[in-house]
Design an enzyme around this catalytic site. Structure first.
Site, short mmCIF file in Angstrom:
data_model
loop_
_atom_site.label_atom_id
_atom_site.label_comp_id
_atom_site.label_asym_id
_atom_site.label_seq_id
_atom_site.Cartn_x
_atom_site.Cartn_y
_atom_site.Cartn_z
N LYS A 146 -40.36 18.41 -13.11
CA LYS A 146 -39.70 18.79 -14.36
C LYS A 146 -40.08 17.92 -15.57
CE LYS A 146 -35.51 21.17 -12.89
NZ LYS A 146 -34.05 21.18 -12.93
N ALA A 156 -26.10 11.14 -13.43
CA ALA A 156 -26.90 11.01 -14.67
C ALA A 156 -28.35 11.39 -14.39
CB ALA A 156 -26.78 9.58 -15.21
N ASN A 199 -22.06 7.11 -13.50
CA ASN A 199 -23.07 7.19 -12.45
C ASN A 199 -22.96 5.97 -11.55
OD1 ASN A 199 -25.32 8.64 -11.36
ND2 ASN A 199 -26.64 6.97 -12.05
P1 NAP Z 1 -31.17 14.09 -9.45
O1 NAP Z 1 -31.99 14.11 -10.68
O2 NAP Z 1 -31.71 13.53 -8.19
O3 NAP Z 1 -29.80 13.30 -9.81
C1 NAP Z 1 -28.79 13.10 -8.86
C2 NAP Z 1 -27.67 12.28 -9.47
O4 NAP Z 1 -26.62 12.17 -8.50
C3 NAP Z 1 -28.07 10.86 -9.84
O5 NAP Z 1 -27.33 10.47 -10.95
C4 NAP Z 1 -27.64 10.07 -8.59
O6 NAP Z 1 -27.32 8.74 -8.86
C5 NAP Z 1 -26.37 10.79 -8.21
N1 NAP Z 1 -26.07 10.64 -6.79
C6 NAP Z 1 -26.88 10.95 -5.75
N2 NAP Z 1 -26.24 10.68 -4.58
C7 NAP Z 1 -25.02 10.19 -4.91
C8 NAP Z 1 -23.93 9.70 -4.15
N3 NAP Z 1 -23.95 9.71 -2.81
N4 NAP Z 1 -22.83 9.26 -4.82
C9 NAP Z 1 -22.79 9.25 -6.17
N5 NAP Z 1 -23.82 9.69 -6.95
C10 NAP Z 1 -24.91 10.15 -6.32
O7 NAP Z 1 -30.67 15.56 -9.08
P2 NAP Z 1 -30.35 16.78 -10.08
O8 NAP Z 1 -31.57 17.59 -10.26
O9 NAP Z 1 -29.65 16.24 -11.26
O10 NAP Z 1 -29.35 17.65 -9.17
C11 NAP Z 1 -28.07 17.18 -8.79
C12 NAP Z 1 -27.36 18.25 -7.95
O11 NAP Z 1 -27.14 19.39 -8.76
C13 NAP Z 1 -28.14 18.75 -6.74
O12 NAP Z 1 -27.25 18.97 -5.69
C14 NAP Z 1 -28.73 20.07 -7.20
O13 NAP Z 1 -28.92 20.98 -6.13
C15 NAP Z 1 -27.62 20.56 -8.12
N6 NAP Z 1 -28.12 21.45 -9.18
C16 NAP Z 1 -27.50 22.66 -9.31
C17 NAP Z 1 -27.91 23.51 -10.30
C18 NAP Z 1 -27.23 24.83 -10.46
O14 NAP Z 1 -27.81 25.71 -11.12
N7 NAP Z 1 -26.03 25.03 -9.95
C19 NAP Z 1 -28.97 23.16 -11.17
C20 NAP Z 1 -29.58 21.90 -11.01
C21 NAP Z 1 -29.13 21.06 -9.99
P3 NAP Z 1 -28.44 7.56 -8.78
O15 NAP Z 1 -29.14 7.59 -10.11
O16 NAP Z 1 -27.61 6.37 -8.61
O17 NAP Z 1 -29.33 7.88 -7.63
#
Ligand code: NAP
Length: 282
Positions: A68, A128, A150
């Site tokens: 992305k 974040a 976060n």
């Molecule tokens: P990402 O860029 O990897 O970010 C994940 C975030 O979650 C980071 O801030 C991470 O913190 C935090 N995190 C991960 N594991 C954690 C834990 N065990 N406890 C607390 N915080 C945690 O992922 P993303 O693309 O933003 O996606 C996040 C989620 O949203 C995924 O499950 C994805 O499938 C979902 N999503 C859904 C849609 C939709 O259309 N509904 C769209 C996009 C994404 P750190 O920085 O500390 O690692």
């Protein structure tokens, strides 16, 4: 000759993506001569893939993990949202290649559809990462005030996202320590809580990013995790009397926005939602 227009999703891993089912249901329903396919492209192979896409008859792509941010280097122009967020999830190939980001607007449309407006509301975003960035910027564009929390890691993503929003949109953005007491305090002055972490996602469905007991019942709770559709966070928040919004709405609306960009159509939201929920139940 094959006149079918090709659209698709580029990323890795993507074999479990729901996007082909969601988009192809629209094409079937509207009788459009289009197909949506997945392109499993690993890190390091993106530039070559984009070059070859321009030469083929691909009219647009969705972009997902891990490409992305890198893909910004391969477009001629960015939409305002993509420029603010610093990431692309939708590309349109024309004479010029334009990059967009529909994740934030997808989230806002899902909230609006549930009767929740953002104007003058206080939003607390947990996480974040990429999705939180898109949601944070879009919520501020819609007139909300955003706080971000976060978990502690070496690079403090919440601080940098808050600083980025403040700098680019000139709107104060708070950072909340990621601990139950601080989040509980913050929730007392929050209208909308959004989980933008993967916590609670299949297969770890017995996890919740925060205990629902700390959420006042006046708070609207959205979880962008869509598998399961009702996460533990949503289930328990609902039991407390909170209005809850699941992640399927955001998935469907970000896809509908992409279809508008590629084909200029108002996509049938219910057809998309049915295709997604059918896949999630199977
Ligand atoms: P990402 O860029 O990897 O970010 C994940 C975030 O979650 C980071 O801030 C991470 O913190 C935090 N995190 C991960 N594991 C954690 C834990 N065990 N406890 C607390 N915080 C945690 O992922 P993303 O693309 O933003 O996606 C996040 C989620 O949203 C995924 O499950 C994805 O499938 C979902 N999503 C859904 C849609 C939709 O259309 N509904 C769209 C996009 C994404 P750190 O920085 O500390 O690692």
């Amino acid at each position: 000759m094959d006149n079918t227009k090709t659209l698709g999703l580029v990323g890795h891993p993507i074999e479990h993506s729901l996007s082909p089912a969601m988009h192809n249901a629209v094409f079937r329903g509207l009788g459009l001569d289009c197909r949506y396919v997945v392109f499993d492209v690993r890190r390091g192979e993106l530039e070559r893939f984009i070059k070859s896409s321009k030469e083929k008859d691909i009219i647009g792509l969705n972009v997902t993990i891990p490409h992305k941010v890198e893909v910004i280097g391969y477009v001629d122009k960015l939409s305002r949202e993509a420029e603010l967020i610093g990431a692309i999830n939708t590309m349109k190939f024309n004479k010029k290649v334009v990059g967009y980001n529909t994740d934030g607007i997808g989230c806002v449309r899902a909230l609006n559809e549930a009767g929740v407006s953002l104007k003058d509301k206080k939003v607390l975003i947990l996480g974040a990462g990429g999705a939180a960035r898109a949601i944070g910027f879009q919520c501020v564009l819609e007139g909300a005030t955003v706080s971000i929390s976060n978990r502690e890691v070496e690079r403090d993503m919440a601080v940098s996202l808050a600083a980025d929003i403040e700098k680019k949109l000139n709107k104060k953005c708070d950072v909340v320590d990621f601990n139950v007491e601080k989040i509980k305090e913050s929730l007392k002055k929050t209208d909308i809580l959004i989980n933008a972490t993967p916590v609670g996602m299949y297969p770890k469905t017995d996890e919740s990013v925060v205990p629902a007991e700390i959420i006042p019942k006046t708070v609207r709770v959205m979880d962008i995790v869509y598998n399961p559709m009702e996460t533990k966070l949503l289930r328990e928040a609902k039991k407390r009397g909170c209005k809850t919004i699941d992640g399927v709405g955001m998935l469907v609306h970000q896809g509908a926005e992409s279809l508008k960009i590629w084909l200029g159509i108002d996509a049938p939201i219910e057809t998309m939602r049915d295709a997604v929920t059918e896949r999630l139940k199977s």
